[in-house]
Write an enzyme that holds these catalytic residues in place. Structure first.
Site, PDB file in Angstrom:
ATOM      1  N   ARG A   1      49.724  50.577  51.858  1.00  0.00           N
ATOM      2  CA  ARG A   1      49.397  50.528  50.422  1.00  0.00           C
ATOM      3  C   ARG A   1      50.012  51.720  49.694  1.00  0.00           C
ATOM      4  O   ARG A   1      50.476  51.593  48.567  1.00  0.00           O
ATOM      5  CB  ARG A   1      47.878  50.470  50.212  1.00  0.00           C
ATOM      6  CG  ARG A   1      47.328  49.095  50.566  1.00  0.00           C
ATOM      7  CD  ARG A   1      45.840  49.125  50.847  1.00  0.00           C
ATOM      8  NE  ARG A   1      45.043  49.382  49.660  1.00  0.00           N
ATOM      9  CZ  ARG A   1      43.751  49.721  49.714  1.00  0.00           C
ATOM     10  NH1 ARG A   1      43.138  49.843  50.871  1.00  0.00           N
ATOM     11  NH2 ARG A   1      43.086  49.936  48.603  1.00  0.00           N
TER      12      ARG A   1
ATOM     13  N   ARG B   1      36.085  45.733  53.020  1.00  0.00           N
ATOM     14  CA  ARG B   1      37.465  45.335  52.679  1.00  0.00           C
ATOM     15  C   ARG B   1      38.390  45.557  53.872  1.00  0.00           C
ATOM     16  O   ARG B   1      38.546  46.687  54.325  1.00  0.00           O
ATOM     17  CB  ARG B   1      37.965  46.163  51.486  1.00  0.00           C
ATOM     18  CG  ARG B   1      37.369  45.752  50.174  1.00  0.00           C
ATOM     19  CD  ARG B   1      37.851  46.621  49.042  1.00  0.00           C
ATOM     20  NE  ARG B   1      39.294  46.738  48.946  1.00  0.00           N
ATOM     21  CZ  ARG B   1      39.921  47.305  47.927  1.00  0.00           C
ATOM     22  NH1 ARG B   1      39.219  47.782  46.908  1.00  0.00           N
ATOM     23  NH2 ARG B   1      41.222  47.385  47.912  1.00  0.00           N
TER      24      ARG B   1
ATOM     25  N   ARG C   1      51.370  47.304  38.337  1.00  0.00           N
ATOM     26  CA  ARG C   1      51.719  48.027  39.561  1.00  0.00           C
ATOM     27  C   ARG C   1      53.203  47.921  39.876  1.00  0.00           C
ATOM     28  O   ARG C   1      53.636  48.455  40.897  1.00  0.00           O
ATOM     29  CB  ARG C   1      50.937  47.447  40.730  1.00  0.00           C
ATOM     30  CG  ARG C   1      49.656  48.204  41.071  1.00  0.00           C
ATOM     31  CD  ARG C   1      48.976  47.401  42.150  1.00  0.00           C
ATOM     32  NE  ARG C   1      48.131  48.092  43.037  1.00  0.00           N
ATOM     33  CZ  ARG C   1      46.795  48.004  43.024  1.00  0.00           C
ATOM     34  NH1 ARG C   1      46.173  47.340  42.097  1.00  0.00           N
ATOM     35  NH2 ARG C   1      46.096  48.601  43.957  1.00  0.00           N
TER      36      ARG C   1
ATOM     37  N   ARG D   1      35.267  54.656  52.746  1.00  0.00           N
ATOM     38  CA  ARG D   1      34.828  53.509  51.935  1.00  0.00           C
ATOM     39  C   ARG D   1      34.846  52.228  52.774  1.00  0.00           C
ATOM     40  O   ARG D   1      33.991  51.361  52.604  1.00  0.00           O
ATOM     41  CB  ARG D   1      35.763  53.369  50.717  1.00  0.00           C
ATOM     42  CG  ARG D   1      35.388  52.239  49.791  1.00  0.00           C
ATOM     43  CD  ARG D   1      36.185  52.282  48.510  1.00  0.00           C
ATOM     44  NE  ARG D   1      37.469  51.593  48.622  1.00  0.00           N
ATOM     45  CZ  ARG D   1      38.362  51.518  47.631  1.00  0.00           C
ATOM     46  NH1 ARG D   1      38.128  52.086  46.471  1.00  0.00           N
ATOM     47  NH2 ARG D   1      39.494  50.869  47.793  1.00  0.00           N
TER      48      ARG D   1
ATOM     49  N   LYS E   1      39.768  54.856  40.376  1.00  0.00           N
ATOM     50  CA  LYS E   1      39.956  54.044  39.167  1.00  0.00           C
ATOM     51  C   LYS E   1      38.743  53.150  38.897  1.00  0.00           C
ATOM     52  O   LYS E   1      38.237  53.092  37.789  1.00  0.00           O
ATOM     53  CB  LYS E   1      41.207  53.154  39.295  1.00  0.00           C
ATOM     54  CG  LYS E   1      42.505  53.914  39.473  1.00  0.00           C
ATOM     55  CD  LYS E   1      43.723  52.986  39.412  1.00  0.00           C
ATOM     56  CE  LYS E   1      43.828  52.016  40.562  1.00  0.00           C
ATOM     57  NZ  LYS E   1      44.052  52.619  41.882  1.00  0.00           N
TER      58      LYS E   1
HETATM   59  P1  AMP Z   1      42.809  47.335  44.337  1.00  0.00           P
HETATM   60  O1  AMP Z   1      41.410  46.839  44.389  1.00  0.00           O
HETATM   61  O2  AMP Z   1      43.281  47.634  42.953  1.00  0.00           O
HETATM   62  O3  AMP Z   1      43.068  48.450  45.305  1.00  0.00           O
HETATM   63  O4  AMP Z   1      43.729  46.113  44.827  1.00  0.00           O
HETATM   64  C1  AMP Z   1      43.590  45.574  46.133  1.00  0.00           C
HETATM   65  C2  AMP Z   1      44.819  44.763  46.500  1.00  0.00           C
HETATM   66  O5  AMP Z   1      44.968  43.679  45.576  1.00  0.00           O
HETATM   67  C3  AMP Z   1      46.148  45.522  46.422  1.00  0.00           C
HETATM   68  O6  AMP Z   1      46.416  46.266  47.601  1.00  0.00           O
HETATM   69  C4  AMP Z   1      47.118  44.354  46.243  1.00  0.00           C
HETATM   70  O7  AMP Z   1      47.315  43.656  47.457  1.00  0.00           O
HETATM   71  C5  AMP Z   1      46.339  43.433  45.303  1.00  0.00           C
HETATM   72  N1  AMP Z   1      46.609  43.767  43.891  1.00  0.00           N
HETATM   73  C6  AMP Z   1      45.730  44.244  42.971  1.00  0.00           C
HETATM   74  N2  AMP Z   1      46.328  44.435  41.784  1.00  0.00           N
HETATM   75  C7  AMP Z   1      47.628  44.081  41.956  1.00  0.00           C
HETATM   76  C8  AMP Z   1      48.770  44.088  41.120  1.00  0.00           C
HETATM   77  N3  AMP Z   1      48.697  44.506  39.843  1.00  0.00           N
HETATM   78  N4  AMP Z   1      49.949  43.658  41.636  1.00  0.00           N
HETATM   79  C9  AMP Z   1      50.033  43.229  42.914  1.00  0.00           C
HETATM   80  N5  AMP Z   1      49.011  43.215  43.773  1.00  0.00           N
HETATM   81  C10 AMP Z   1      47.811  43.640  43.303  1.00  0.00           C
END
Ligand code: AMP
Length: 190
Positions: free
Chosen positions: A146, A134, A89, A128, A14
């Site tokens: 996740r 991270r 989400r 990654r 994404k």
């Molecule tokens: P991402 O970079 O999109 O993979 O997001 C990393 C982490 O941020 C996720 O595993 C969640 O812990 C948190 N996170 C990001 N977006 C959301 C969301 N829309 N709702 C809840 N947690 C989020």
């Protein structure tokens, strides 16, 4: 105004695709994961609150996430459209997004999903994690958590958007350029 939700499991690409699409279609890219990481790095109150969830691979509670997203949207009143990456989400987030955009006479135009097999994605995320720094990319248990969060809380959104005839699945396996082409074909058909 076109508002695109870029949908997909962790590691589906994404963020990579958003970087191309935002330039190509002049969209405002909002990645909730990036905003959380920025807040963690800068040790803001939001960052401190979100950190424990993120580092375990759990979703951050809806109340915090929805408020943050709305504040970010409000910062771009003149935009030609948004590219939402990693939001919504949960069903509550999707409903809040619809209600919030409606107050501005806007709406989600389409949700485009990058589809890929879990096992390929787990390998991709572990790879990654070697360079992303991270914590949630570096431990297979956290990565699997996740995916569990995705399956339980995020996957139902496919049906939510499908019912509104706004759901467009795209094969997420291929070169970056090929996938950008597939996503562009959907956007140009809207
Ligand atoms: P991402 O970079 O999109 O993979 O997001 C990393 C982490 O941020 C996720 O595993 C969640 O812990 C948190 N996170 C990001 N977006 C959301 C969301 N829309 N709702 C809840 N947690 C989020």
């Amino acid at each position: 105004m076109i508002n695109i939700v870029l949908f997909g499991k962790p590691g589906a690409g994404k963020g990579t695709q958003a970087e191309f699409l935002k330039e190509k279609y002049n969209l405002t890219h909002i990645s909730t994961g990036d905003i959380f990481r920025y807040n963690i790095k800068n040790e803001t109150a939001l960052g401190l609150e979100a950190k424990s969830y993120i580092n375990k691979g759990d979703l951050v509670p809806d109340s915090l996430t929805i408020k943050m997203l709305q504040d970010e949207v409000e910062r771009h009143p003149e935009t030609k459209g948004f590219l939402f990456d990693g939001f919504p989400r949960t069903l509550a987030q999707a409903e809040a997004l619809d209600a919030f955009l409606a107050t501005k006479k806007w709406e989600v135009t389409a949700t485009i999903a990058l589809e890929a097999d879990d096992e390929i994605l787990v390998k991709r995320l572990l790879e990654r994690g070697k360079t992303s720094g991270r914590p949630d990319d570096q431990d297979e248990d956290k990565i699997r958590n996740r995916y569990q969060e995705y399956n339980e809380k995020t996957a139902p959104l496919m049906e939510y958007y499908n019912k509104q005839n706004k759901f467009y699945p795209v094969n997420g396996i291929g070169s970056i350029a090929e996938i950008t082409e597939r996503l562009s074909a959907v956007i140009e058909s809207l």
